[in-house]
Design an enzyme around this catalytic site. Structure first.
Site, PDB file in Angstrom:
ATOM      1  N   ARG A 190      77.197   2.973  17.254  1.00 55.58           N
ATOM      2  CA  ARG A 190      77.045   3.392  15.816  1.00 55.58           C
ATOM      3  C   ARG A 190      76.206   2.376  15.097  1.00 55.58           C
ATOM      4  NH1 ARG A 190      81.135   3.972  11.144  1.00 55.58           N
ATOM      5  NH2 ARG A 190      80.426   5.548  10.005  1.00 55.58           N
ATOM      6  N   HIS A 195      73.248   3.245  12.839  1.00 59.59           N
ATOM      7  CA  HIS A 195      72.984   2.731  11.281  1.00 59.59           C
ATOM      8  C   HIS A 195      71.864   1.899  10.877  1.00 59.59           C
ATOM      9  CE1 HIS A 195      76.938   4.637   9.879  1.00 59.59           C
ATOM     10  NE2 HIS A 195      76.504   5.523  10.796  1.00 59.59           N
ATOM     11  N   ASN A 218      79.017   2.365   6.070  1.00 58.01           N
ATOM     12  CA  ASN A 218      79.329   1.150   6.912  1.00 58.01           C
ATOM     13  C   ASN A 218      80.607   0.517   6.665  1.00 58.01           C
ATOM     14  OD1 ASN A 218      76.777   1.529   8.163  1.00 58.01           O
ATOM     15  ND2 ASN A 218      75.683   0.382   6.564  1.00 58.01           N
ATOM     16  N   HIS A 262      79.640  11.109  19.627  1.00 59.71           N
ATOM     17  CA  HIS A 262      81.143  11.405  18.958  1.00 59.71           C
ATOM     18  C   HIS A 262      82.114  11.708  20.178  1.00 59.71           C
ATOM     19  CE1 HIS A 262      79.345  12.133  14.735  1.00 59.71           C
ATOM     20  NE2 HIS A 262      79.366  10.923  15.143  1.00 59.71           N
TER      21      HIS A 262
HETATM   22  C1  HEM Z   1      74.298  13.814  13.369  1.00 58.19           C
HETATM   23  C2  HEM Z   1      74.799  13.132  12.392  1.00 58.19           C
HETATM   24  C3  HEM Z   1      75.978  12.281  12.087  1.00 58.19           C
HETATM   25  C4  HEM Z   1      77.251  12.167  11.477  1.00 58.19           C
HETATM   26  C5  HEM Z   1      77.037  12.963  10.231  1.00 58.19           C
HETATM   27  C6  HEM Z   1      77.883  11.190  11.709  1.00 58.19           C
HETATM   28  C7  HEM Z   1      78.895  10.758  11.099  1.00 58.19           C
HETATM   29  C8  HEM Z   1      80.016  10.024  11.485  1.00 58.19           C
HETATM   30  C9  HEM Z   1      81.374   9.701  10.730  1.00 58.19           C
HETATM   31  C10 HEM Z   1      81.789  10.207   9.499  1.00 58.19           C
HETATM   32  C11 HEM Z   1      82.126   8.863  11.830  1.00 58.19           C
HETATM   33  C12 HEM Z   1      83.175   8.469  11.384  1.00 58.19           C
HETATM   34  C13 HEM Z   1      83.336   7.040  10.481  1.00 58.19           C
HETATM   35  C14 HEM Z   1      84.568   6.771  10.353  1.00 58.19           C
HETATM   36  O1  HEM Z   1      85.206   7.228   9.358  1.00 58.19           O
HETATM   37  O2  HEM Z   1      85.347   5.742  10.982  1.00 58.19           O
HETATM   38  C15 HEM Z   1      81.109   8.637  12.881  1.00 58.19           C
HETATM   39  C16 HEM Z   1      81.694   7.834  13.905  1.00 58.19           C
HETATM   40  C17 HEM Z   1      80.705   7.559  14.975  1.00 58.19           C
HETATM   41  N1  HEM Z   1      79.422   7.899  15.290  1.00 58.19           N
HETATM   42 FE1  HEM Z   1      78.475   9.424  13.944  1.00 58.19          FE
HETATM   43  N2  HEM Z   1      77.443  10.573  12.923  1.00 58.19           N
HETATM   44  C18 HEM Z   1      76.299  11.228  13.276  1.00 58.19           C
HETATM   45  C19 HEM Z   1      75.310  10.569  14.477  1.00 58.19           C
HETATM   46  C20 HEM Z   1      75.614   9.736  15.205  1.00 58.19           C
HETATM   47  C21 HEM Z   1      74.775   9.029  15.936  1.00 58.19           C
HETATM   48  C22 HEM Z   1      73.286   9.435  16.315  1.00 58.19           C
HETATM   49  C23 HEM Z   1      75.376   8.076  16.965  1.00 58.19           C
HETATM   50  C24 HEM Z   1      74.961   7.302  17.865  1.00 58.19           C
HETATM   51  C25 HEM Z   1      74.274   7.684  18.613  1.00 58.19           C
HETATM   52  C26 HEM Z   1      76.737   8.313  16.483  1.00 58.19           C
HETATM   53  C27 HEM Z   1      77.637   7.491  16.678  1.00 58.19           C
HETATM   54  C28 HEM Z   1      79.316   7.188  16.296  1.00 58.19           C
HETATM   55  C29 HEM Z   1      80.242   6.528  16.908  1.00 58.19           C
HETATM   56  C30 HEM Z   1      80.024   5.907  18.267  1.00 58.19           C
HETATM   57  C31 HEM Z   1      81.144   6.683  16.177  1.00 58.19           C
HETATM   58  C32 HEM Z   1      82.482   6.000  16.216  1.00 58.19           C
HETATM   59  C33 HEM Z   1      82.632   4.885  15.954  1.00 58.19           C
HETATM   60  C34 HEM Z   1      83.736   3.733  15.795  1.00 58.19           C
HETATM   61  O3  HEM Z   1      84.674   4.197  16.676  1.00 58.19           O
HETATM   62  O4  HEM Z   1      83.730   2.648  15.252  1.00 58.19           O
HETATM   63  N3  HEM Z   1      76.950   9.171  15.313  1.00 58.19           N
HETATM   64  N4  HEM Z   1      79.898   9.213  12.802  1.00 58.19           N
END
Ligand code: HEM
Length: 323
Positions: free
Chosen positions: A65, A69, A98, A197
């Site tokens: 992530r 970002h 973030n 995700h």
């Molecule tokens: C398509 C639009 C996307 C949206 C709207 C989005 C939004 C989010 C949100 C809201 C979270 C949770 C954050 C939290 O509350 O802790 C999250 C987690 C995550 N996202 Fe996305 N995301 C998107 C695309 C991506 C992309 C492109 C990647 C990487 C290639 C990604 C990788 C991740 C990962 C791995 C997590 C888990 C992070 C953790 O466990 O620390 N996301 N995302």
């Protein structure tokens, strides 16, 4: 598209298009080997990432992530790592998407110190993020790819740019696609990268708008009630849940099954079902063994090609610009 989303696209698109229009720097696979400046760099980073992620898989999700970002705001230039300072009083790190959710900073710092001990002053923090995300994808998903390197670290980090460039969980497909397109990324990239995700966690606050006062009709009702149990209304603490309850630490195609079952956490996840193009891709990833892994690798490389802006440097420490 809702009025709020239309507004966001109209207001921010010229700004992000300008960023997206910047030319790609010439990155090269094995850059530090080819240049003979630090042939061991990628192996050193790999060792540090393995040490951390095998102990705590969530950090691997954090690193993937972090790469996203970083790259979406001013290109892949490690601007996301900068701490608040006189030069950068409102850094990306402190912006809502973030802070406090982004994690894995300690892994990058450890990797940077390990690399600096062997070859000081030559390996950028931006490349270390790219290597670390690649290594995390291997540990959590056996997804293997080479990532071009030779990025420079930026000197500017501005939190105001984060909300404009990054998609939010309440965005619909039109907005998500526009934000990816502004970075030169395709609809295929949207669907493939969303598969991230299938690992890591989310804070309840990122999706409770879909649970209260009523369960969103775009979510499986039983799943909605289950999530209410995990994320009580007006809780004192913002809880966390796995992104994927079935294989939480495996970077795999389970995400696409979850979305098809209306069991994705975010409205943006569900929105992949709202166009025939994305729904059909989703179905391909869901059903064809190996397809998601191959396309994810390709899309991570595409994302890594988003160029940094302005003058770059090789930072001595990843959380501060050089003085
Ligand atoms: C398509 C639009 C996307 C949206 C709207 C989005 C939004 C989010 C949100 C809201 C979270 C949770 C954050 C939290 O509350 O802790 C999250 C987690 C995550 N996202 Fe996305 N995301 C998107 C695309 C991506 C992309 C492109 C990647 C990487 C290639 C990604 C990788 C991740 C990962 C791995 C997590 C888990 C992070 C953790 O466990 O620390 N996301 N995302």
């Amino acid at each position: 598209m809702g009025a709020r989303n239309t507004f966001q696209v109209l207001v921010f698109l010229p700004f992000i298009l300008l960023f997206g229009a910047m030319s790609t720097t010439s990155l090269e696979v094995g850059y530090y080997k080819c240049k003979q400046t630090c042939p061991q760099a990628e192996d050193i980073v790999k060792g540090v990432v393995f040490k951390h992620v095998s102990k705590e898989p969530g950090l691997g999700a954090g690193l993937i992530r972090m790469f996203f970002h970083d790259c979406f705001v001013r290109g892949c230039d490690a601007s996301v790592l900068l701490n608040k300072s006189e030069l950068n009083p409102n850094p990306e790190k402190l912006a809502v998407p973030n802070n406090p959710s982004l994690r894995g900073f300690e892994v990058i710092d450890d990797a940077k110190s390990a690399v600096e001990q062997v070859c000081p002053g030559v390996v950028s923090c931006a490349d270390i993020i790219a290597f670390a995300a690649r290594d995390a994808a291997f540990i959590l998903g056996q997804i293997s790819y080479e990532i071009p390197s030779g990025r420079l670290d930026g000197r500017v980090s501005n939190g105001d740019e984060v909300l404009k460039a990054l998609p939010a969980p309440f965005h619909n497909l039109t907005v998500v696609k526009a934000l990816f397109a502004a970075q030169g990324l395709s609809t295929d990239d949207v669907v493939a990268l969303s598969g991230a995700h299938s690992i890591g966690r989310s804070h309840c606050s990122s999706f409770t708008n879909r649970l209260y006062p009523t369960i969103d009709t775009t979510m499986d009702e039983g799943f909605g009630y289950f999530l209410r149990g995990q994320c009580p209304q007006n809780a004192m603490v913002d809880g966390v849940v796995p992104q994927d309850f079935i294989t939480p630490n495996k970077l795999d195609k389970q995400y696409y099954q979850n979305v098809a079952d209306l069991k994705g956490l975010f409205f943006s996840d569900w929105s992949l079902l709202t166009s025939s193009e994305t729904a059909s891709l989703l179905n391909d990833f869901r059903t064809t063994p190996g397809l998601f892994e191959a396309k994810f690798a390709e899309s991570m490389v595409n994302m890594g090609n988003i160029a940094g802006l302005g003058q770059g440097e090789i930072r001595r420490i990843c959380s501060a610009v050089n003085y």
